[in-house]
Design an enzyme around this catalytic site. Sequence first.
Site, PDB file in Angstrom:
ATOM      1  N   GLN A 251       0.825  -1.219   0.000  1.00 16.71           N
ATOM      2  CA  GLN A 251       0.000   0.000   0.000  1.00 16.71           C
ATOM      3  C   GLN A 251       0.852   1.259   0.000  1.00 16.71           C
ATOM      4  O   GLN A 251       0.489   2.265  -0.599  1.00 16.71           O
ATOM      5  CB  GLN A 251      -0.940  -0.006   1.205  1.00 16.71           C
ATOM      6  CG  GLN A 251      -1.919  -1.147   1.187  1.00 16.71           C
ATOM      7  CD  GLN A 251      -2.657  -1.257  -0.139  1.00 16.71           C
ATOM      8  OE1 GLN A 251      -3.453  -0.397  -0.495  1.00 16.71           O
ATOM      9  NE2 GLN A 251      -2.377  -2.326  -0.883  1.00 16.71           N
ATOM     10  N   HIS A 254       1.661   2.897  -3.340  1.00 16.57           N
ATOM     11  CA  HIS A 254       0.600   3.560  -4.094  1.00 16.57           C
ATOM     12  C   HIS A 254       0.814   5.065  -4.173  1.00 16.57           C
ATOM     13  O   HIS A 254       0.673   5.682  -5.230  1.00 16.57           O
ATOM     14  CB  HIS A 254      -0.757   3.311  -3.421  1.00 16.57           C
ATOM     15  CG  HIS A 254      -1.521   2.162  -3.979  1.00 16.57           C
ATOM     16  ND1 HIS A 254      -1.934   2.086  -5.281  1.00 16.57           N
ATOM     17  CD2 HIS A 254      -1.958   1.022  -3.392  1.00 16.57           C
ATOM     18  CE1 HIS A 254      -2.589   0.959  -5.484  1.00 16.57           C
ATOM     19  NE2 HIS A 254      -2.615   0.290  -4.358  1.00 16.57           N
ATOM     20  N   GLU A 319      -9.318   0.915   5.425  1.00 14.56           N
ATOM     21  CA  GLU A 319      -9.801   0.482   4.109  1.00 14.56           C
ATOM     22  C   GLU A 319      -9.573  -1.022   3.946  1.00 14.56           C
ATOM     23  O   GLU A 319     -10.493  -1.769   3.625  1.00 14.56           O
ATOM     24  CB  GLU A 319      -9.053   1.254   3.025  1.00 14.56           C
ATOM     25  CG  GLU A 319      -9.396   0.828   1.605  1.00 14.56           C
ATOM     26  CD  GLU A 319      -8.482   1.483   0.587  1.00 14.56           C
ATOM     27  OE1 GLU A 319      -8.835   1.462  -0.615  1.00 14.56           O
ATOM     28  OE2 GLU A 319      -7.417   2.015   0.968  1.00 14.56           O
ATOM     29  N   HIS A 320      -8.339  -1.462   4.149  1.00 13.52           N
ATOM     30  CA  HIS A 320      -7.984  -2.881   4.086  1.00 13.52           C
ATOM     31  C   HIS A 320      -7.526  -3.326   5.476  1.00 13.52           C
ATOM     32  O   HIS A 320      -6.695  -2.665   6.087  1.00 13.52           O
ATOM     33  CB  HIS A 320      -6.830  -3.121   3.114  1.00 13.52           C
ATOM     34  CG  HIS A 320      -7.045  -2.585   1.738  1.00 13.52           C
ATOM     35  ND1 HIS A 320      -6.479  -1.397   1.306  1.00 13.52           N
ATOM     36  CD2 HIS A 320      -7.752  -3.081   0.690  1.00 13.52           C
ATOM     37  CE1 HIS A 320      -6.834  -1.189   0.047  1.00 13.52           C
ATOM     38  NE2 HIS A 320      -7.611  -2.184  -0.346  1.00 13.52           N
ATOM     39  N   ASP A 353      -7.207  -7.005  -4.455  1.00 12.95           N
ATOM     40  CA  ASP A 353      -7.059  -5.925  -5.433  1.00 12.95           C
ATOM     41  C   ASP A 353      -7.342  -6.388  -6.850  1.00 12.95           C
ATOM     42  O   ASP A 353      -7.902  -5.652  -7.658  1.00 12.95           O
ATOM     43  CB  ASP A 353      -5.627  -5.370  -5.382  1.00 12.95           C
ATOM     44  CG  ASP A 353      -5.507  -4.152  -4.484  1.00 12.95           C
ATOM     45  OD1 ASP A 353      -6.546  -3.677  -3.985  1.00 12.95           O
ATOM     46  OD2 ASP A 353      -4.381  -3.677  -4.280  1.00 12.95           O
ATOM     47  N   HIS A 412     -53.308  17.606   3.136  1.00 17.73           N
ATOM     48  CA  HIS A 412     -52.995  16.175   3.197  1.00 17.73           C
ATOM     49  C   HIS A 412     -54.199  15.408   3.767  1.00 17.73           C
ATOM     50  O   HIS A 412     -54.595  14.359   3.251  1.00 17.73           O
ATOM     51  CB  HIS A 412     -51.784  15.928   4.096  1.00 17.73           C
ATOM     52  CG  HIS A 412     -50.465  16.168   3.445  1.00 17.73           C
ATOM     53  ND1 HIS A 412     -50.094  17.388   2.948  1.00 17.73           N
ATOM     54  CD2 HIS A 412     -49.421  15.327   3.201  1.00 17.73           C
ATOM     55  CE1 HIS A 412     -48.871  17.305   2.444  1.00 17.73           C
ATOM     56  NE2 HIS A 412     -48.436  16.052   2.574  1.00 17.73           N
TER      57      HIS A 412
END
Length: 424
Positions: A251, A254, A319-320, A353, A412
């Site tokens: 990661q 990235h 996230e992971h 992934d 109504h």
Amino acid sequence: MKIISKSDLVSLKRSVDQGTEAQRKSVQSIIEQVKLHGDRAVKEYTERFDKTALDSLQVTREEFEKAYEAMDGEFVEILQEAADNIRTFHEKQISHSWFDTSPDGTILGQKITPLDAVGVYVPGGTATYPSSVFMNVIPAQVAGVEKIVMVTPPGEDGKIPDGVLLAAHILGVENVYKVGGAQAIAALAYGTETISSVDKITGPGNVFVALAKREVFGDVDIDMIAGPSEITILADETGKAPEIAADLLSQAEHDARSSSVLVTASQVLAERVQTEVHHQLEDLPRADIARQSVEDYGMIIVCDTWDEAIETVNDIAPEHLEIITSDPFQHLGKIKHAGAIFLGPYSSEPVGDYFAGPNHVLPTNGTARFSSPLTVDDFVKKSSVISYSREALQTNADKIARFARLEGLEAHARAVESRKERWK
């Protein structure tokens, strides 16, 4: 990569789409120019930002064919198998319309309708992302979306990476355009002479893409404002330091703002992983990016107890999340916040992934506390269906009218009572 205790942990949140005031104004200007001038504005911005002058924005059939021919046959098979895995997983998410009939004849239900058109943004920049094509397009196709428009920034040679085109070709996506950045988001939201407008835009991008998605939201839907990637690994003494270090760096490479965190109750494992991370950085091709990420947002958190370790993971809401312990399923029920959970030593994050099947478009930056991965449900609308019977109206009209008057809405109440009187 520093080793800290839980008490030393500070927020790992990173700004996602805030940008500078100048960036926000720039994005707003780009959107307005694309709305006013369409293709001409898109081409001008592409030449300015991507350093390429395009005669045509749309990828041609010849370009698709060349990309297919340029790719190794074995890699084509790998992509096809990955696409099949992803499709099989998402087909299990399909929701169906349903209707329920009461004894009095009332019919209530829910109608599922796919979106008409979806725009998929595939990022360019420092890497090539055919996996982003699969993860955004396949759930839309499974949902039944009729029109899928894909945009992705060209290189200075005016071309799209072969892997991205091959992924689109495998899925049968023909509407692919060489445009990126805020101008691509504007084109998808409002349309140009060449690019059709859509109902929803999905896919990650840089700060200008994120800002643009924020600007057009409301005129179209968006999936999420994606932040930098992140991974948290929950490991005990059975974890192997070289494997854990490799997963952390998967990661970190990235983005310089990616976050890689190990949470453990083992000081010995913490020190081994720390040493291994720095060792593996020595020959990593994207070492400069990964090293910056590790220095700024990477850490090893040593907890006093295993319960404290699990609490720390839930606080991070990653996230992971990888759980590498002697019995990972034992801890699954205690995890409340995580985008995707990888159990056991063989479930390295890249498995998700690229190949396993679940979607890799995941909530980042702590938003796993309230958000979910991209699914088929993101590409459909749900309409409530109400067919009240005469008997039900007679039974409930007075209650409904009284409820309406409680809220001060006389019209109504009369709308219901008018029918009660008519159908006595």
